[in-house]
Design a protein around this motif. Structure first.
Motif, mmCIF file in Angstrom:
data_model
loop_
_atom_site.group_PDB
_atom_site.id
_atom_site.type_symbol
_atom_site.label_atom_id
_atom_site.label_comp_id
_atom_site.label_asym_id
_atom_site.label_seq_id
_atom_site.Cartn_x
_atom_site.Cartn_y
_atom_site.Cartn_z
ATOM 1 N N TYR A 43 67.725 69.315 11.595
ATOM 2 C CA TYR A 43 68.300 69.412 12.939
ATOM 3 C C TYR A 43 68.837 68.061 13.402
ATOM 4 C CZ TYR A 43 69.048 70.771 17.753
ATOM 5 O OH TYR A 43 69.643 71.022 18.959
ATOM 6 N N GLU A 44 68.162 66.965 13.036
ATOM 7 C CA GLU A 44 68.674 65.624 13.379
ATOM 8 C C GLU A 44 70.037 65.390 12.730
ATOM 9 O OE1 GLU A 44 65.552 62.113 13.737
ATOM 10 O OE2 GLU A 44 65.163 63.343 11.970
ATOM 11 N N ILE A 45 70.161 65.812 11.493
ATOM 12 C CA ILE A 45 71.424 65.640 10.770
ATOM 13 C C ILE A 45 72.520 66.463 11.441
ATOM 14 C CG2 ILE A 45 72.602 66.084 8.574
ATOM 15 C CD1 ILE A 45 69.806 65.518 7.240
ATOM 16 N N MET A 46 72.205 67.699 11.792
ATOM 17 C CA MET A 46 73.188 68.554 12.468
ATOM 18 C C MET A 46 73.629 67.923 13.788
ATOM 19 S SD MET A 46 71.469 72.279 11.577
ATOM 20 C CE MET A 46 71.723 72.859 13.205
ATOM 21 N N THR A 47 72.685 67.384 14.551
ATOM 22 C CA THR A 47 73.003 66.750 15.834
ATOM 23 C C THR A 47 73.876 65.521 15.629
ATOM 24 O OG1 THR A 47 70.920 67.546 16.755
ATOM 25 C CG2 THR A 47 72.004 65.739 17.915
ATOM 26 N N GLU A 48 73.531 64.705 14.642
ATOM 27 C CA GLU A 48 74.305 63.488 14.359
ATOM 28 C C GLU A 48 75.741 63.841 13.962
ATOM 29 O OE1 GLU A 48 74.749 59.397 14.196
ATOM 30 O OE2 GLU A 48 72.879 60.415 14.714
ATOM 31 N N LEU A 49 75.894 64.833 13.113
ATOM 32 C CA LEU A 49 77.239 65.254 12.704
ATOM 33 C C LEU A 49 78.018 65.814 13.888
ATOM 34 C CD1 LEU A 49 76.439 66.953 9.282
ATOM 35 C CD2 LEU A 49 77.589 64.766 9.648
ATOM 36 N N ASN A 50 77.358 66.577 14.727
ATOM 37 C CA ASN A 50 78.006 67.147 15.901
ATOM 38 C C ASN A 50 78.463 66.045 16.856
ATOM 39 O OD1 ASN A 50 78.728 69.454 17.649
ATOM 40 N ND2 ASN A 50 77.150 68.598 18.971
ATOM 41 N N ASN A 51 77.627 65.053 17.072
ATOM 42 C CA ASN A 51 77.952 63.967 18.005
ATOM 43 C C ASN A 51 79.076 63.074 17.496
ATOM 44 O OD1 ASN A 51 75.984 64.868 19.750
ATOM 45 N ND2 ASN A 51 74.450 63.403 19.037
ATOM 46 N N MET A 59 78.083 72.824 17.096
ATOM 47 C CA MET A 59 77.142 72.203 16.177
ATOM 48 C C MET A 59 77.345 72.777 14.785
ATOM 49 S SD MET A 59 74.141 70.314 16.226
ATOM 50 C CE MET A 59 73.215 70.573 17.714
ATOM 51 N N PRO A 60 77.292 71.924 13.732
ATOM 52 C CA PRO A 60 77.340 72.475 12.377
ATOM 53 C C PRO A 60 76.190 73.464 12.201
ATOM 54 C CG PRO A 60 77.364 70.067 12.338
ATOM 55 C CD PRO A 60 77.114 70.488 13.742
ATOM 56 N N SER A 61 76.424 74.531 11.501
ATOM 57 C CA SER A 61 75.407 75.575 11.380
ATOM 58 C C SER A 61 74.400 75.243 10.288
ATOM 59 C CB SER A 61 76.062 76.917 11.086
ATOM 60 O OG SER A 61 76.578 76.919 9.780
ATOM 61 N N THR A 62 73.233 75.862 10.412
ATOM 62 C CA THR A 62 72.205 75.690 9.388
ATOM 63 C C THR A 62 72.683 76.227 8.044
ATOM 64 O OG1 THR A 62 71.196 77.786 10.036
ATOM 65 C CG2 THR A 62 70.296 75.798 11.037
ATOM 66 N N VAL A 68 73.476 72.065 1.545
ATOM 67 C CA VAL A 68 73.801 70.702 1.112
ATOM 68 C C VAL A 68 72.512 69.926 0.865
ATOM 69 C CG1 VAL A 68 74.852 68.496 1.805
ATOM 70 C CG2 VAL A 68 76.050 70.653 2.255
ATOM 71 N N LEU A 69 71.558 70.037 1.799
ATOM 72 C CA LEU A 69 70.280 69.339 1.631
ATOM 73 C C LEU A 69 69.562 69.819 0.367
ATOM 74 C CD1 LEU A 69 69.056 69.287 5.340
ATOM 75 C CD2 LEU A 69 69.811 67.326 3.967
ATOM 76 N N HIS A 70 69.557 71.123 0.142
ATOM 77 C CA HIS A 70 68.904 71.661 -1.060
ATOM 78 C C HIS A 70 69.606 71.170 -2.324
ATOM 79 C CE1 HIS A 70 67.409 75.109 1.679
ATOM 80 N NE2 HIS A 70 66.599 74.083 1.729
ATOM 81 N N ASP A 71 70.930 71.117 -2.296
ATOM 82 C CA ASP A 71 71.697 70.642 -3.451
ATOM 83 C C ASP A 71 71.391 69.169 -3.739
ATOM 84 O OD1 ASP A 71 73.772 71.019 -5.497
ATOM 85 O OD2 ASP A 71 74.952 69.661 -4.243
ATOM 86 N N LYS A 89 55.973 72.971 11.334
ATOM 87 C CA LYS A 89 56.153 72.157 10.142
ATOM 88 C C LYS A 89 57.637 71.799 10.054
ATOM 89 C CE LYS A 89 54.357 73.288 6.216
ATOM 90 N NZ LYS A 89 53.838 74.034 5.037
ATOM 91 N N ILE A 90 57.909 70.525 9.838
ATOM 92 C CA ILE A 90 59.288 70.043 9.741
ATOM 93 C C ILE A 90 59.450 69.308 8.420
ATOM 94 C CG2 ILE A 90 61.010 68.494 10.746
ATOM 95 C CD1 ILE A 90 59.740 69.036 13.469
ATOM 96 N N LYS A 91 60.557 69.576 7.746
ATOM 97 C CA LYS A 91 60.826 68.920 6.465
ATOM 98 C C LYS A 91 61.712 67.702 6.705
ATOM 99 C CE LYS A 91 61.892 69.956 1.673
ATOM 100 N NZ LYS A 91 62.327 71.004 0.728
ATOM 101 N N TYR A 92 61.179 66.530 6.381
ATOM 102 C CA TYR A 92 61.918 65.286 6.484
ATOM 103 C C TYR A 92 62.457 64.917 5.113
ATOM 104 C CZ TYR A 92 60.399 64.256 11.216
ATOM 105 O OH TYR A 92 60.214 64.287 12.572
ATOM 106 N N TYR A 93 63.646 64.338 5.110
ATOM 107 C CA TYR A 93 64.294 63.942 3.876
ATOM 108 C C TYR A 93 64.442 62.428 3.829
ATOM 109 C CZ TYR A 93 65.478 68.873 3.592
ATOM 110 O OH TYR A 93 65.405 70.232 3.529
ATOM 111 N N VAL A 94 64.183 61.865 2.643
ATOM 112 C CA VAL A 94 64.400 60.444 2.392
ATOM 113 C C VAL A 94 65.272 60.320 1.148
ATOM 114 C CG1 VAL A 94 62.238 59.665 3.468
ATOM 115 C CG2 VAL A 94 62.286 60.198 1.027
#
Length: 131
Positions: A43-51, A59-62, A68-71, A89-94
């Motif tokens: 959701y942070e990524i979607m918000t950043e892209l939207n802004n 907003m970009p859709s899930t 893309v994240l899974h790929d 539960k939230i999945k964070y990506y690094v």
């Protein structure tokens, strides 16, 4: 930024379609770069892209972001881990080392294009003429 929006709106529908297509193709690299800056959840990524996109009002859709994240994760460029935030539960990506190496390689490529763009465009034109 308002001027960018005016320019975009003055393009033909086909030209807008080309630019949107380019941006969709570029989104994988952009998402990887965002995660390179800091760990993020979807959701942070979607918000950043939207802004950061003056050309879209939504907003970009899930359905666009999570594949893309899974790929990126399946190809070892990012790693996700689940964390509890309250009852959710939230999945964070690094970014991984392989992901950082790709970002550095992509940066070198863009520097090459910037410094030697005439040869690149000449090569591109010659390639397109070979059809």
């Amino acid at each position: 930024m308002e001027e960018d929006v005016k320019i975009f709106k003055n393009l033909s529908s086909y030209e807008r379609k080309l630019i949107k297509s380019l941006m969709r193709s570029f989104s994988n690299i952009l998402i990887l770069w965002l995660i390179n800056k800091k760990r993020m959840h979807g959701y942070e990524i979607m918000t950043e892209l939207n802004n950061s996109n003056p050309y879209e009002n939504k907003m970009p859709s899930t359905s666009k972001i999570y594949p893309v994240l899974h790929d990126l994760e399946n190809n070892g460029l990012i790693k996700g881990s689940w964390e509890h935030q309250g009852k959710r539960k939230i999945k964070y990506y690094v970014i991984t080392g392989e992901g950082k190496n790709f970002i550095l390689s992509f940066k070198k490529l863009t520097e090459h294009v910037k410094n030697d763009h005439a040869n690149l465009w000449t090569e591109f034109r010659e390639y397109m003429d070979l059809r």
